[in-house]
Structure formats: structure tokens, C-alpha cells
Design a protein around this motif. Structure first.
Motif, PDB file in Angstrom:
ATOM      1  N   ALA A  79      67.375  35.509  38.543  1.00 56.97           N
ATOM      2  CA  ALA A  79      68.088  36.729  38.623  1.00 56.97           C
ATOM      3  C   ALA A  79      66.799  37.808  39.050  1.00 56.97           C
ATOM      4  O   ALA A  79      67.094  38.639  39.671  1.00 56.97           O
ATOM      5  CB  ALA A  79      68.685  37.351  37.321  1.00 56.97           C
ATOM      6  N   ALA A  80      65.629  37.580  38.319  1.00 58.59           N
ATOM      7  CA  ALA A  80      64.388  38.525  38.734  1.00 58.59           C
ATOM      8  C   ALA A  80      64.127  38.245  40.199  1.00 58.59           C
ATOM      9  O   ALA A  80      63.896  39.133  40.906  1.00 58.59           O
ATOM     10  CB  ALA A  80      63.221  38.125  38.076  1.00 58.59           C
ATOM     11  N   LEU A  81      64.175  37.052  40.838  1.00 59.32           N
ATOM     12  CA  LEU A  81      63.957  36.594  42.278  1.00 59.32           C
ATOM     13  C   LEU A  81      65.110  37.213  43.010  1.00 59.32           C
ATOM     14  O   LEU A  81      64.790  37.980  44.039  1.00 59.32           O
ATOM     15  CB  LEU A  81      64.209  34.951  42.593  1.00 59.32           C
ATOM     16  N   HIS A  87      60.713  43.031  47.522  1.00 57.31           N
ATOM     17  CA  HIS A  87      59.266  43.285  47.517  1.00 57.31           C
ATOM     18  C   HIS A  87      58.353  42.153  48.102  1.00 57.31           C
ATOM     19  O   HIS A  87      58.451  41.095  47.134  1.00 57.31           O
ATOM     20  CB  HIS A  87      58.804  43.429  45.938  1.00 57.31           C
ATOM     21  N   ALA A  88      58.087  42.018  49.005  1.00 60.86           N
ATOM     22  CA  ALA A  88      57.526  41.057  49.915  1.00 60.86           C
ATOM     23  C   ALA A  88      56.253  40.586  48.990  1.00 60.86           C
ATOM     24  O   ALA A  88      55.962  39.255  48.988  1.00 60.86           O
ATOM     25  CB  ALA A  88      56.940  41.355  51.380  1.00 60.86           C
ATOM     26  N   ARG A  89      55.480  41.368  48.515  1.00 55.59           N
ATOM     27  CA  ARG A  89      54.117  41.106  47.768  1.00 55.59           C
ATOM     28  C   ARG A  89      54.377  40.176  46.605  1.00 55.59           C
ATOM     29  O   ARG A  89      53.543  39.287  46.398  1.00 55.59           O
ATOM     30  CB  ARG A  89      53.263  42.062  47.384  1.00 55.59           C
ATOM     31  N   SER A  90      55.526  40.391  45.886  1.00 52.50           N
ATOM     32  CA  SER A  90      55.764  39.578  44.609  1.00 52.50           C
ATOM     33  C   SER A  90      56.742  38.293  44.744  1.00 52.50           C
ATOM     34  O   SER A  90      56.727  37.308  44.149  1.00 52.50           O
ATOM     35  CB  SER A  90      56.064  40.500  43.255  1.00 52.50           C
ATOM     36  N   ARG A  92      56.845  35.670  46.696  1.00 56.32           N
ATOM     37  CA  ARG A  92      56.490  34.087  46.634  1.00 56.32           C
ATOM     38  C   ARG A  92      56.104  33.773  44.994  1.00 56.32           C
ATOM     39  O   ARG A  92      56.626  32.894  44.914  1.00 56.32           O
ATOM     40  CB  ARG A  92      55.101  33.931  47.562  1.00 56.32           C
ATOM     41  N   TRP A  93      55.832  34.665  44.394  1.00 52.99           N
ATOM     42  CA  TRP A  93      55.769  34.646  42.911  1.00 52.99           C
ATOM     43  C   TRP A  93      56.989  34.366  42.079  1.00 52.99           C
ATOM     44  O   TRP A  93      57.157  33.384  41.260  1.00 52.99           O
ATOM     45  CB  TRP A  93      54.673  35.330  42.440  1.00 52.99           C
ATOM     46  N   LEU A  94      57.645  35.168  42.611  1.00 47.83           N
ATOM     47  CA  LEU A  94      59.195  35.126  42.009  1.00 47.83           C
ATOM     48  C   LEU A  94      59.875  33.635  42.489  1.00 47.83           C
ATOM     49  O   LEU A  94      60.662  33.074  41.582  1.00 47.83           O
ATOM     50  CB  LEU A  94      59.996  36.168  42.517  1.00 47.83           C
ATOM     51  N   MET A  95      59.598  33.207  43.574  1.00 48.83           N
ATOM     52  CA  MET A  95      60.176  31.984  44.151  1.00 48.83           C
ATOM     53  C   MET A  95      59.671  30.924  43.411  1.00 48.83           C
ATOM     54  O   MET A  95      60.368  29.892  42.857  1.00 48.83           O
ATOM     55  CB  MET A  95      59.877  31.797  45.667  1.00 48.83           C
ATOM     56  N   VAL A  96      58.336  30.896  42.961  1.00 43.05           N
ATOM     57  CA  VAL A  96      57.631  29.889  42.390  1.00 43.05           C
ATOM     58  C   VAL A  96      58.388  29.846  40.952  1.00 43.05           C
ATOM     59  O   VAL A  96      58.429  28.632  40.451  1.00 43.05           O
ATOM     60  CB  VAL A  96      56.082  30.074  42.130  1.00 43.05           C
ATOM     61  N   ALA A  97      58.251  30.871  40.420  1.00 40.27           N
ATOM     62  CA  ALA A  97      58.872  31.050  38.967  1.00 40.27           C
ATOM     63  C   ALA A  97      60.195  30.504  38.735  1.00 40.27           C
ATOM     64  O   ALA A  97      60.559  29.931  38.119  1.00 40.27           O
ATOM     65  CB  ALA A  97      58.818  32.617  38.536  1.00 40.27           C
ATOM     66  N   ALA A  98      61.165  31.004  39.774  1.00 38.58           N
ATOM     67  CA  ALA A  98      62.610  30.332  39.830  1.00 38.58           C
ATOM     68  C   ALA A  98      62.774  28.900  39.974  1.00 38.58           C
ATOM     69  O   ALA A  98      63.275  28.179  39.524  1.00 38.58           O
ATOM     70  CB  ALA A  98      63.456  31.179  40.845  1.00 38.58           C
TER      71      ALA A  98
END
Length: 173
Positions: A79-81, A87-90, A92-98
Motif C-alpha cells: 500500500a505504501a508503494l 515520488h520518483a526518488r523513493s 525504487r525503495w518502495l518497490m524493493v520493500a514491497a
């Protein structure tokens, strides 16, 4: 369906990151403790309480500690993703987290369905020749869960850091 304002999406994404970070920290440190003190070996060898079957929530089982929080880890990261996608800067990190969270959840589902019932919840503890190979498999899959939860926790933390820096005007590049 009504469009959610950008500011409102940011607030929701931030709250979801809070939940994801807390739940992944809970999951990671719980899994680490479980592996370090060899909880599975103890639970697998334990007898049931007289008159009661061995249970996921019985004495010594970590199930009662994971049940309230673990189920929200992957959904919070996904859901955070979704809410933080703009927000382009975060991103990829959201994708990794998910992705990491989903991997850990899938490994957990496999353990809960395929290994745990035989190993921990059979009517009586298995003898050593049957218990040892199941424990070995359990620990291998648990290592994947531990890695996935660590990666998810680090990625959520990185995404939160990037978002917080952008909110206060600190350029982290």
C-alpha cells in the motif's frame, strides 16, 4: 470514485511507511531471536500440555507474538508503494520493500502450510530422524524470511528517509 489530493496521498503514504517500518522491525527482530535461540528446536521437541493438542499459540510458540502484527507487514509495504508511487526518488525503495516483504510473506505461508503442521503441531513430537530434516528445511526457509524482512526493513527506512528529507527541503542527492 473521488480523486485523493496529492497532500492527502502523502500523509497516507507516510502513515503506511510508519506501519511498514514498525511491522518489519517486529518481524525481523522476532525472526532473528527465534533463530538465535533455536525456538523451533525447542517447540518441535516439546510435548503438548496434558489434555490439549500442540497449538500454534501454545506454550513456547512464537505464534502468539507474530499473529497481531505480522499479517500487516506485506500489505503495508504494498500500500505504501501504491500511495507513494508519484515520488520518483523513493519509488525504487518502495518497490524493493514491497517485493522483499511479499517474498517473506510467501516463504512464511509455505512454512505455515507445509512444514509447521508436521513439525510443531502433530499430536506428538516427531522422533529425531523425522524432526531433524524438517528442522533443517525450516531453517533454510527461515533464512530467506530473515533476509527478506531485513531487506524490506532497510528499504522502508530508506524510503522514509528520502521522503522526510524532501519534506524539510534537504536534498539527499
Amino acid at each position: 470514485m473521488a480523486q485523493i489530493s496529492s497532500d492527502r496521498r502523502d500523509v497516507i503514504a507516510d502513515r503506511l511507511l510508519d506501519i511498514a517500518e514498525f511491522s518489519h522491525a517486529h518481524w525481523f527482530f522476532g525472526n532473528l531471536y527465534e533463530a538465535l535461540v533455536k525456538i523451533p528446536d525447542r517447540v518441535a521437541a516439546s510435548e503438548a500440555t496434558p489434555g490439549l493438542p500442540r497449538s500454534p499459540f501454545g506454550a513456547g510458540s512464537p505464534g502468539r507474538y507474530y499473529a497481531p502484527v505480522a499479517p500487516i507487514s506485506a500489505p503495508a509495504a504494498i500500500a505504501a508503494l501504491a500511495t507513494g508511487w508519484n515520488h520518483a526518488r523513493s519509488r525504487r525503495w518502495l518497490m524493493v520493500a514491497a517485493a522483499s516483504s511479499t517474498t517473506g510473506a510467501a516463504a512464511t505461508a509455505y512454512l505455515l502450510r507445509s512444514i509447521n503442521p508436521k513439525l510443531f503441531f502433530s499430536r506428538y513430537p516427531l522422533d529425531e530422524t523425522h524432526r531433524k530434516p524438517l528442522l533443517k528445511k525450516w531453517y533454510r526457509i527461515h533464512a530467506l524470511r530473515l533476509t527478506a524482512s531485513a531487506v524490506a526493513l532497510a528499504a522502508v527506512h530508506q524510503a522514509r528517509t528520502i521522503r522526510l528529507r524532501s519534506q524539510v527541503g534537504i536534498d539527499g542527492s
